[in-house]
Design a protein around this motif. Structure first.
Motif, PDB file in Angstrom:
ATOM      1  N   THR A 218      67.541  41.606  34.740  1.00  0.00           N
ATOM      2  CA  THR A 218      67.831  41.848  36.162  1.00  0.00           C
ATOM      3  C   THR A 218      68.004  43.344  36.366  1.00  0.00           C
ATOM      4  N   ASN A 219      68.736  43.947  35.450  1.00  0.00           N
ATOM      5  CA  ASN A 219      69.005  45.383  35.550  1.00  0.00           C
ATOM      6  C   ASN A 219      67.741  46.231  35.426  1.00  0.00           C
ATOM      7  N   LEU A 220      66.889  45.866  34.443  1.00  0.00           N
ATOM      8  CA  LEU A 220      65.660  46.639  34.238  1.00  0.00           C
ATOM      9  C   LEU A 220      64.728  46.497  35.440  1.00  0.00           C
ATOM     10  N   SER A 222      65.650  45.707  38.505  1.00  0.00           N
ATOM     11  CA  SER A 222      66.286  46.351  39.654  1.00  0.00           C
ATOM     12  C   SER A 222      66.077  47.873  39.594  1.00  0.00           C
ATOM     13  N   ASN A 223      66.204  48.459  38.403  1.00  0.00           N
ATOM     14  CA  ASN A 223      65.930  49.900  38.247  1.00  0.00           C
ATOM     15  C   ASN A 223      64.472  50.227  38.543  1.00  0.00           C
ATOM     16  N   ALA A 224      63.562  49.367  38.018  1.00  0.00           N
ATOM     17  CA  ALA A 224      62.125  49.614  38.214  1.00  0.00           C
ATOM     18  C   ALA A 224      61.807  49.679  39.707  1.00  0.00           C
ATOM     19  N   ILE A 225      62.430  48.783  40.474  1.00  0.00           N
ATOM     20  CA  ILE A 225      62.191  48.760  41.929  1.00  0.00           C
ATOM     21  C   ILE A 225      62.851  49.972  42.593  1.00  0.00           C
ATOM     22  N   LYS A 226      64.116  50.198  42.190  1.00  0.00           N
ATOM     23  CA  LYS A 226      64.915  51.273  42.811  1.00  0.00           C
ATOM     24  C   LYS A 226      64.292  52.649  42.591  1.00  0.00           C
ATOM     25  N   TYR A 227      63.767  52.890  41.393  1.00  0.00           N
ATOM     26  CA  TYR A 227      63.250  54.230  41.076  1.00  0.00           C
ATOM     27  C   TYR A 227      61.731  54.344  41.289  1.00  0.00           C
ATOM     28  N   SER A 228      61.158  53.407  42.067  1.00  0.00           N
ATOM     29  CA  SER A 228      59.745  53.558  42.443  1.00  0.00           C
ATOM     30  C   SER A 228      59.612  53.256  43.933  1.00  0.00           C
ATOM     31  N   LEU A 254      59.209  57.292  39.742  1.00  0.00           N
ATOM     32  CA  LEU A 254      59.562  58.697  39.493  1.00  0.00           C
ATOM     33  C   LEU A 254      59.355  59.144  38.053  1.00  0.00           C
ATOM     34  N   GLY A 255      59.515  58.219  37.100  1.00  0.00           N
ATOM     35  CA  GLY A 255      59.452  58.613  35.693  1.00  0.00           C
ATOM     36  C   GLY A 255      60.729  59.324  35.283  1.00  0.00           C
ATOM     37  N   ILE A 256      60.836  59.641  33.982  1.00  0.00           N
ATOM     38  CA  ILE A 256      62.053  60.277  33.445  1.00  0.00           C
ATOM     39  C   ILE A 256      61.620  61.432  32.545  1.00  0.00           C
ATOM     40  N   PHE A 268      77.576  56.388  31.984  1.00  0.00           N
ATOM     41  CA  PHE A 268      77.686  57.196  33.213  1.00  0.00           C
ATOM     42  C   PHE A 268      76.631  58.303  33.328  1.00  0.00           C
ATOM     43  N   TYR A 269      75.590  58.285  32.475  1.00  0.00           N
ATOM     44  CA  TYR A 269      74.576  59.336  32.570  1.00  0.00           C
ATOM     45  C   TYR A 269      73.547  58.964  33.637  1.00  0.00           C
ATOM     46  N   ARG A 270      73.188  59.939  34.484  1.00  0.00           N
ATOM     47  CA  ARG A 270      72.129  59.753  35.476  1.00  0.00           C
ATOM     48  C   ARG A 270      71.153  60.914  35.358  1.00  0.00           C
ATOM     49  N   ALA A 271      69.866  60.644  35.502  1.00  0.00           N
ATOM     50  CA  ALA A 271      68.870  61.719  35.424  1.00  0.00           C
ATOM     51  C   ALA A 271      69.173  62.752  36.519  1.00  0.00           C
ATOM     52  N   ALA A 272      68.792  64.008  36.246  1.00  0.00           N
ATOM     53  CA  ALA A 272      69.324  65.102  37.067  1.00  0.00           C
ATOM     54  C   ALA A 272      68.479  65.504  38.273  1.00  0.00           C
ATOM     55  N   PRO A 280      71.090  55.878  45.015  1.00  0.00           N
ATOM     56  CA  PRO A 280      72.462  55.625  44.579  1.00  0.00           C
ATOM     57  C   PRO A 280      72.548  54.874  43.256  1.00  0.00           C
ATOM     58  N   GLY A 281      73.576  55.169  42.488  1.00  0.00           N
ATOM     59  CA  GLY A 281      73.801  54.491  41.211  1.00  0.00           C
ATOM     60  C   GLY A 281      74.987  55.138  40.519  1.00  0.00           C
ATOM     61  N   LEU A 282      75.502  54.461  39.480  1.00  0.00           N
ATOM     62  CA  LEU A 282      76.675  54.988  38.779  1.00  0.00           C
ATOM     63  C   LEU A 282      76.423  55.244  37.296  1.00  0.00           C
ATOM     64  N   GLY A 285      74.364  50.750  34.238  1.00  0.00           N
ATOM     65  CA  GLY A 285      73.458  49.646  33.925  1.00  0.00           C
ATOM     66  C   GLY A 285      72.815  49.729  32.551  1.00  0.00           C
ATOM     67  N   LEU A 286      72.156  50.849  32.260  1.00  0.00           N
ATOM     68  CA  LEU A 286      71.412  50.943  30.993  1.00  0.00           C
ATOM     69  C   LEU A 286      72.335  50.995  29.780  1.00  0.00           C
ATOM     70  N   TYR A 287      73.542  51.515  29.978  1.00  0.00           N
ATOM     71  CA  TYR A 287      74.528  51.538  28.889  1.00  0.00           C
ATOM     72  C   TYR A 287      74.863  50.091  28.501  1.00  0.00           C
ATOM     73  N   GLY A 309      55.529  56.979  36.266  1.00  0.00           N
ATOM     74  CA  GLY A 309      56.269  55.734  36.071  1.00  0.00           C
ATOM     75  C   GLY A 309      56.865  55.598  34.685  1.00  0.00           C
ATOM     76  N   SER A 310      57.563  54.493  34.479  1.00  0.00           N
ATOM     77  CA  SER A 310      58.259  54.263  33.203  1.00  0.00           C
ATOM     78  C   SER A 310      58.021  52.845  32.727  1.00  0.00           C
ATOM     79  N   THR A 311      58.062  52.683  31.394  1.00  0.00           N
ATOM     80  CA  THR A 311      58.003  51.343  30.807  1.00  0.00           C
ATOM     81  C   THR A 311      59.178  51.194  29.847  1.00  0.00           C
TER      82      THR A 311
HETATM   83  P1  ADP Z   1      72.028  53.853  37.749  1.00  0.00           P
HETATM   84  O1  ADP Z   1      70.659  53.389  38.108  1.00  0.00           O
HETATM   85  O2  ADP Z   1      73.118  53.049  38.363  1.00  0.00           O
HETATM   86  O3  ADP Z   1      72.218  55.314  37.943  1.00  0.00           O
HETATM   87  P2  ADP Z   1      71.396  53.141  34.965  1.00  0.00           P
HETATM   88  O4  ADP Z   1      72.304  53.197  33.784  1.00  0.00           O
HETATM   89  O5  ADP Z   1      70.750  51.846  35.272  1.00  0.00           O
HETATM   90  O6  ADP Z   1      72.265  53.674  36.179  1.00  0.00           O
HETATM   91  O7  ADP Z   1      70.270  54.249  34.734  1.00  0.00           O
HETATM   92  C1  ADP Z   1      70.638  55.538  34.271  1.00  0.00           C
HETATM   93  C2  ADP Z   1      69.663  56.568  34.817  1.00  0.00           C
HETATM   94  O8  ADP Z   1      68.382  56.416  34.228  1.00  0.00           O
HETATM   95  C3  ADP Z   1      69.437  56.460  36.311  1.00  0.00           C
HETATM   96  O9  ADP Z   1      70.418  57.173  37.012  1.00  0.00           O
HETATM   97  C4  ADP Z   1      68.049  57.055  36.473  1.00  0.00           C
HETATM   98  O10 ADP Z   1      68.168  58.447  36.577  1.00  0.00           O
HETATM   99  C5  ADP Z   1      67.357  56.725  35.155  1.00  0.00           C
HETATM  100  N1  ADP Z   1      66.481  55.535  35.279  1.00  0.00           N
HETATM  101  C6  ADP Z   1      66.761  54.273  34.927  1.00  0.00           C
HETATM  102  N2  ADP Z   1      65.724  53.456  35.136  1.00  0.00           N
HETATM  103  C7  ADP Z   1      64.724  54.223  35.618  1.00  0.00           C
HETATM  104  C8  ADP Z   1      63.365  53.979  36.019  1.00  0.00           C
HETATM  105  N3  ADP Z   1      62.830  52.757  35.965  1.00  0.00           N
HETATM  106  N4  ADP Z   1      62.634  55.032  36.468  1.00  0.00           N
HETATM  107  C9  ADP Z   1      63.175  56.276  36.522  1.00  0.00           C
HETATM  108  N5  ADP Z   1      64.439  56.577  36.159  1.00  0.00           N
HETATM  109  C10 ADP Z   1      65.208  55.567  35.703  1.00  0.00           C
END
Ligand code: ADP
Length: 322
Positions: A218-220, A222-228, A254-256, A268-272, A280-282, A285-287, A309-311
């Protein structure tokens, strides 16, 4: 060979202990930290210095002191290094206090939220019975917001439990194909902006925690949708070998950046980048995802290209204890 007064005060050892090489015979850090030192020594050999790291100093009286260590090679004496050892206990104590705060705050928030959720649902039903449909959209909106807050609070609690080593798992047979298709369907209903495509099948069950594994995908998704935000599709590829199942969640968003790819699994790490930060996010999830995958004996990795994009690839062993 030699230590200054500050180190001697910190550790309780004497200059004689140091000179007589007692310290080469007694362990001055916990045994499980040995790989950290080996890695640091390799770095010193290669680059003349190493990245400072956190560890503990076993003092002469048997107590453990949190420390931060950094070392550099002496320029004129190639087989000698000087190490800087900083007392890290104040920072560690603050970190511990923060962890306790997160734990307490999420617990305190959870009970009133549960009551609020129940009462909103009750009100919804009562108003519908009395034929007051005008308030239904407002109430439905309220319930959605309560669900969002409740999910965040549950994630905060999960993070605290992982920190304390208290995240519990049940062991049950899990039909992964059914679980993944169910999750894809639910996500599709709640996220009409993207089409979720599921390819392939794993055609096998594994022993694990169904709800926790559900949380992972669900988390993966949800992130895939949120970050594209500008993409139309998100894909999930399922495949299996005799020993493992592999699930890839792919987006076209967006990719990383390469240097941030390992860090996104940290607490608590978020891409910069500004594009990431605008979403929005905290950073929890990925942790949580990485911890659940690890506890199932699996691995998670990410492949990504900025702007393309990301896989995320999860590999889980079949028929293993969680
Ligand atoms: P959140 O999404 O709540 O910030 P996550 O722990 O799920 O927290 O993800 C950590 C960070 O990884 C996100 O803040 C985002 O910067 C990056 N990230 C995660 N999933 C993706 C993705 N599918 N595409 C791009 N960046 C991602």
């Amino acid at each position: 060979m030699e230590a200054n007064d500050a180190w001697l005060r910190m550790s309780g050892y004497t200059q004689e202990d140091v000179r007589s090489r007692t310290l080469t015979r007694v362990k001055i850090t916990p045994a499980e930290q040995a790989p950290l030192f080996e890695h640091a020594l390799q770095e010193v050999a290669a680059h003349g210095q190493h990245t400072p790291f956190e560890t503990e100093l076993l003092c002469k009286d048997g107590s453990c002191l949190p420390i931060l260590v950094g070392s550099v090679l002496f320029q004129n004496r190639p087989r000698q290094i000087v190490a800087f050892v900083l007392d890290n206990s104040a920072r560690k104590e603050l970190e511990q206090r923060k962890d306790v705060f997160i734990w307490t705050a999420s617990h305190e928030l959870r009970s009133p939220l549960t009551v609020l959720k129940l009462q909103a649902a009750l009100l919804h039903r009562q108003l519908a019975k009395q034929g007051v449909p005008a308030s239904a959209p407002a109430l439905a909106g309220m319930e959605t917001q309560i669900t969002t807050i409740a999910r965040l609070v549950e994630e905060l609690l999960d993070v605290s439990k992982i920190q304390a080593g208290r995240l519990e798992y049940v062991r049950e047979p899990v039909d992964l194909d059914a679980l993944l298709r169910e999750i894809a369907e639910i996500m599709q209903q709640t996220h009409p902006s993207h089409t979720i495509l599921v390819h392939g099948a794993v055609q096998s069950s594994l022993i694990g925690d169904r709800d926790r594994l559900g949380q992972v995908f669900t988390n993966l998704l949800s992130n895939a949708i949120k970050y594209s935000p500008d993409a139309q599709t998100v894909e999930m590829d399922l495949s299996a070998s005799p020993e493992t199942v592999t699930i890839c969640v792919r987006d076209h968003g967006l990719g990383i950046p390469r240097e941030q790819r390992d860090k996104i699994f940290e607490r608590f790490y978020r891409a910069a980048s500004p594009q990431h930060r605008a979403i929005p996010g905290l950073g929890m999830g990925l942790y949580i995802v990485a911890e659940i995958v690890k506890r199932h004996g699996g691995t998670i990795s990410v492949d990504s290209e900025v702007g393309k994009g990301s896989t995320f690839t999860v590999t889980l062993p079949l028929m293993r204890d969680a």
